[in-house]
Design a protein around this motif. Sequence first.
Motif, mmCIF file in Angstrom:
data_model
loop_
_atom_site.group_PDB
_atom_site.id
_atom_site.type_symbol
_atom_site.label_atom_id
_atom_site.label_comp_id
_atom_site.label_asym_id
_atom_site.label_seq_id
_atom_site.Cartn_x
_atom_site.Cartn_y
_atom_site.Cartn_z
ATOM 1 N N ARG A 130 50.679 34.820 43.685
ATOM 2 C CA ARG A 130 49.992 36.001 43.186
ATOM 3 C C ARG A 130 48.824 35.659 42.262
ATOM 4 O O ARG A 130 48.317 36.517 41.542
ATOM 5 N N ALA A 150 51.539 45.340 38.934
ATOM 6 C CA ALA A 150 52.738 44.744 39.515
ATOM 7 C C ALA A 150 52.852 45.057 40.999
ATOM 8 O O ALA A 150 53.545 44.356 41.723
ATOM 9 N N VAL A 184 47.701 40.247 37.719
ATOM 10 C CA VAL A 184 49.126 40.466 37.931
ATOM 11 C C VAL A 184 49.888 40.083 36.674
ATOM 12 O O VAL A 184 49.636 39.040 36.070
ATOM 13 N N GLY A 211 55.229 41.718 38.207
ATOM 14 C CA GLY A 211 54.814 41.540 39.588
ATOM 15 C C GLY A 211 55.647 40.535 40.355
ATOM 16 O O GLY A 211 55.510 40.419 41.575
ATOM 17 N N LYS A 234 52.701 45.260 44.888
ATOM 18 C CA LYS A 234 52.443 44.224 45.884
ATOM 19 C C LYS A 234 51.507 44.716 46.987
ATOM 20 O O LYS A 234 51.273 43.987 47.959
#
Length: 477
Positions: free
Chosen positions: A33, A95, A15, A19, A97
């Motif tokens: 993350r 980035a 990430v 992100g 999700k």
Amino acid sequence: MRVLPSTSGSSVWVVVAEGCNPATDPQDCPERRGELFASNASSSLVQKGFYELPLQAEEILGYSGNGQFAYDQITLGGNGAGGPALNNTMFAGIATKDFLIGTMGLTPWGVNFTDSNNPVPSLLTSLKNAGLVTSNSWGYSAGAFYSPKQTSGSLTFGGYDASRFVPNNLTFTRGPDIARDLLIGIQTITSGTDSLLLEGVVAMIDSTVAQIWLPNEACRRFEEIFGLVWDETAELYLVNDTLHQKLVDEDPSVTFTIGSNTTSSDIINIVLPYGAFDLTADWPLTTNGTARYFPLRRAANASQVVLGRTFLQEAYLIVDYDRNNFSLSRAVFPDTNVPQQLVTILPPSEKGSSHGRLAKGAIIGIGVGTAAIIVALIATFLYLMRRRWLPSAPKIQVTTNAPEETKPELDAQQTPNFSGMGTPVSLNSTPVEAKGSQRFPREMYDPSIIRPEVQGDSRRPVELAECARVVRHELSG
């Protein structure tokens, strides 16, 4: 940085700063993350381009995303653990999700870019080419953090850990579509005397996905037996406190009876206790705090039937690409004082081998642990750190002895920079699509062919053991 093993992927995804949006995301977004890759901290990073992520298996489930692909050195394992370092290794900054934490692909398939004549080797291929493992194989279980022992996950490159499963004689043949090759037949699903599956189905095993995806009819049976209610807004089976306490008190289990197809006589039972389904959802799955949920999703068609990491908590998966087969066993959770039994899988060209334990000196430690992370995706945490590598990157060719098929080519007409290294790139923008003509059909396969079982001797698989948190070594600006 923490990433999850992906049984369908071939490269590393981490990430990047985009992100986490400081204006809309939680303050601890980077930690949630798996920490962010600081692209502007590496003067040695060499960019490849901006592409749509190769998600041939997961796009069927609605997953999507773009990646900024680049090359750098990747070291597997904790800081100071002495894990292997791979130069000129491709990775992607993401980035999206749809994948809260990055992934580490386990397959040997190279990735073809349309602006290059040669596919880029996978992480597994790179380990084999560097002489760190002897074969294109691995063993993996997601671990059971809900168990009293809070058992960590286990990932071994080039072999398996015999202390982590109950052996059986069932062997599966890999399917012909490399994007959907780990196919098994679910013959029945039961809980006590209750049947949860009306008829057998073919399912794909994919650790990239957290939940278990089953046909609508099966999901309705789960609703009836366990009192589950589907939340249309969250698109999850949310569990309120009353239902949660009822299920904890009853402590039901779910048994998956699995064979090479839906009618074969050779079977294995994988039993999941309620604890394997007792998860907690948080951002970004929910927007109003935490909520308990049951990790079951509705499959709209046969191609969406998937057994994700939830299933692999109680199962141990060994894949041998050189012999074109894999095995599935019931996972066990030994005490921490029980020694590992690491076994090497030799390539088919080396005969006369037998299963044997590795000498301790041959074990290469790579950090892995298992935890129920904030969004409750039961996951194996792999720690990677980036260091300096050679300033020029030669073109890399695939030298794996895997079948000649490669992933569909990725096409791009633009190569934007990482943030901090030039014009900022929006990894959430519309990607340049892969050429559709290069995709392989998602075929079913004939599982009646049984291949020889994996072999092993006392040489070196790369095993993932627990380690401390990694400190990323960043270069000053």
